[in-house]
Design an enzyme around this catalytic site. Structure first.
Site, PDB file in Angstrom:
ATOM      1  NE  ARG A  27      -2.362  -1.269   3.395  1.00 20.31           N
ATOM      2  CZ  ARG A  27      -2.798  -0.961   4.602  1.00 20.31           C
ATOM      3  NH1 ARG A  27      -3.951  -0.356   4.764  1.00 20.31           N
ATOM      4  NH2 ARG A  27      -2.099  -1.243   5.675  1.00 20.31           N
ATOM      5  CG  ASN A  50      -4.154  -4.497   3.135  1.00 24.17           C
ATOM      6  OD1 ASN A  50      -3.611  -4.477   2.039  1.00 24.17           O
ATOM      7  ND2 ASN A  50      -3.468  -4.451   4.259  1.00 24.17           N
TER       8      ASN A  50
END
Length: 101
Positions: A22, A40
């Site tokens: 990320r 996520n």
């Protein structure tokens, strides 16, 4: 002018959680002037990106070596409704992906 902007949703499946994926996507988005979010999900990573149609896209597969522990199995993409994000951000994990494959 944002009226020319478009949005896409990407779903990335594989080993992409717990490996700095990320933050990697965040840095790519900032570098390319894109807005949106990355989170996520229970099945991978979900990315919503917004920008000009001519703006460079996040080329996740071609940058794999930047995240050596990540193993991308599949990336799916589809047009998305423009939400007019003011920036790009990393958001909290979600239980389910927001759309079917």
């Amino acid at each position: 002018m944002e009226h020319n902007h478009e949005a896409r949703r990407l779903q990335v499946n594989g080993i992409v959680q717990g490996v700095g994926f990320r933050p990697f996507v965040y840095q790519l988005a900032l570098r390319h002037g894109l807005k949106g979010e990355v989170a996520n999900t229970s099945s991978g990573v979900d990315i919503h990106i917004e920008g000009l149609p001519t703006a460079p896209r996040i080329r996740i597969r071609s940058r794999r070596k930047a995240r050596p522990l990540a193993h991308i199995v599949e990336v799916t993409s589809r047009p998305e409704i423009l939400q007019h994000f003011s920036d790009f951000r990393i958001t909290a994990s979600r239980g389910k992906r927001p759309w079917p494959p």
